[in-house]
Design an enzyme around this catalytic site. Structure first.
Site, mmCIF file in Angstrom:
data_model
loop_
_atom_site.group_PDB
_atom_site.id
_atom_site.type_symbol
_atom_site.label_atom_id
_atom_site.label_comp_id
_atom_site.label_asym_id
_atom_site.label_seq_id
_atom_site.Cartn_x
_atom_site.Cartn_y
_atom_site.Cartn_z
ATOM 1 N N CYS A 1 69.343 18.870 -76.898
ATOM 2 C CA CYS A 1 69.127 17.458 -77.224
ATOM 3 C C CYS A 1 67.637 17.233 -77.020
ATOM 4 O O CYS A 1 67.075 17.634 -75.987
ATOM 5 C CB CYS A 1 69.927 16.552 -76.291
ATOM 6 S SG CYS A 1 69.485 14.806 -76.428
ATOM 7 N N GLY B 1 75.099 10.232 -79.605
ATOM 8 C CA GLY B 1 76.136 11.041 -78.948
ATOM 9 C C GLY B 1 77.425 10.272 -78.703
ATOM 10 O O GLY B 1 78.471 10.872 -78.454
ATOM 11 N N CYS C 1 66.740 15.574 -83.990
ATOM 12 C CA CYS C 1 67.923 15.152 -83.242
ATOM 13 C C CYS C 1 69.040 16.147 -83.516
ATOM 14 O O CYS C 1 69.439 16.325 -84.677
ATOM 15 C CB CYS C 1 68.335 13.754 -83.719
ATOM 16 S SG CYS C 1 69.880 13.178 -83.017
HETATM 17 N N1 DGL Z 1 67.987 13.112 -79.244
HETATM 18 C C1 DGL Z 1 69.298 13.308 -79.728
HETATM 19 C C2 DGL Z 1 69.684 14.798 -79.826
HETATM 20 O O1 DGL Z 1 68.865 15.632 -79.988
HETATM 21 C C3 DGL Z 1 70.459 12.518 -79.272
HETATM 22 C C4 DGL Z 1 70.547 11.516 -78.230
HETATM 23 C C5 DGL Z 1 71.600 10.486 -78.590
HETATM 24 O O2 DGL Z 1 71.266 9.603 -79.384
HETATM 25 O O3 DGL Z 1 72.753 10.589 -78.096
HETATM 26 O O4 DGL Z 1 70.797 15.164 -79.787
#
Ligand code: DGL
Length: 262
Positions: free
Chosen positions: A189, A44, A75
């Protein structure tokens, strides 16, 4: 007996485990390789070009090394950018994770929906298009959180995370009052379901939290051949791109359906 299908699940960190958990429930017969690109976490905080330049070749290396039958990009921050690049570059089937705006807007009674994601995900053209196409008359509030993914990583790693820090990231999702207030929040997320119990307690009022993981698991199962009659549980591995040791393996077992990831 035929060998179990291998599924590679990819995220920037531990958030994709919330997707993995649902896939494992649906397909306990598969062999799982979970890859956390923690050397580049949090996604992010990176620009769009940087994420594409990081993820596309990295997935290519993983495909060459592990030869999976299917890859899940667990993600939102990556999927809202890289899916077409991956599908153009590689022939294995890919399943992405994108904000569940369509089902959230279809089920909201008050027609007030918030989308809680990383700052990257809420800025994406892809996310704007989902709202244009599927808002179905709902007012959609986009909330970009800078810290929640890191707080979720910290909590899962056994560190103390303060309620006020979680609440501060949530508050902008809660808009309006009475009959016109937010009743549905999209967990855009994959890290956020790790904090769901605490988020539910800290929310100013009750809402439906929409987690796309069960739908992703169904999609994965549709794309794989049906499990053979004699199928058993297969193995599991976890890989951190930082090459950190697997000190978390036992804490991670529930996400792998009780298996200890190698
Ligand atoms: N788990 C990730 C998502 O679904 C992102 C978290 C990150 O690395 O900022 O957006």
């Amino acid at each position: 007996m035929s060998s179990p299908p291998k599924i590679l699940v990819f995220d920037s960190g531990l958030g994709g485990l919330t997707v993995l958990r649902e896939i494992v429930r649906t397909r306990p017969d598969a062999h799982y390789v979970y890859v956390a690109d923690d050397a580049f976490f949090p996604y992010g905080h990176h620009g769009e070009d940087q994420i594409i330049a990081r993820v596309v070749p990295l997935v290519g290396e993983l495909l060459a090394r592990h030869v999976p039958a299917l890859v899940v990009i667990a993600c939102n921050t990556a999927s809202t950018l890289v899916m077409s690049h991956l599908r153009n570059a590689y022939s294995v089937p890919f399943v992405g994770t994108v904000p569940a705006i369509k089902p959230a807007c279809a089920s909201s009674k008050t027609k007030r929906v918030s989308v809680l994601g990383t700052k990257g995900t809420v800025k994406r053209e892809y996310t704007r298009r989902l709202i244009n196409d599927f808002a179905q008359g709902c007012e959609v509030t986009l909330v970009g959180s800078a810290e929640l993914a890191s707080l979720a990583e910290a909590a899962l790693s056994g560190n103390d995370v303060r309620d006020e820090d979680i609440a501060a990231e949530l508050v902008p999702c809660f808009v309006g009052s009475g009959e016109d207030r937010t009743d549905t929040v999209v967990l855009a997320c994959t890290h956020y379901p790790l904090l769901l119990d605490r988020m539910t307690k800290l929310a100013p009022w009750p809402v439906d939290w929409i987690d796309p993981a069960p739908a992703i698991a169904r999609r994965v199962s549709e794309l794989l051949a049906s499990p053979g009659r004699e199928s058993n549980e297969a193995g599991a591995e976890i890989i951190f791109t930082s090459k950190r040791p697997h000190a978390l393996s036992r804490a991670l077992m529930p996400f792998f359906g009780g298996r200890v990831p190698a």
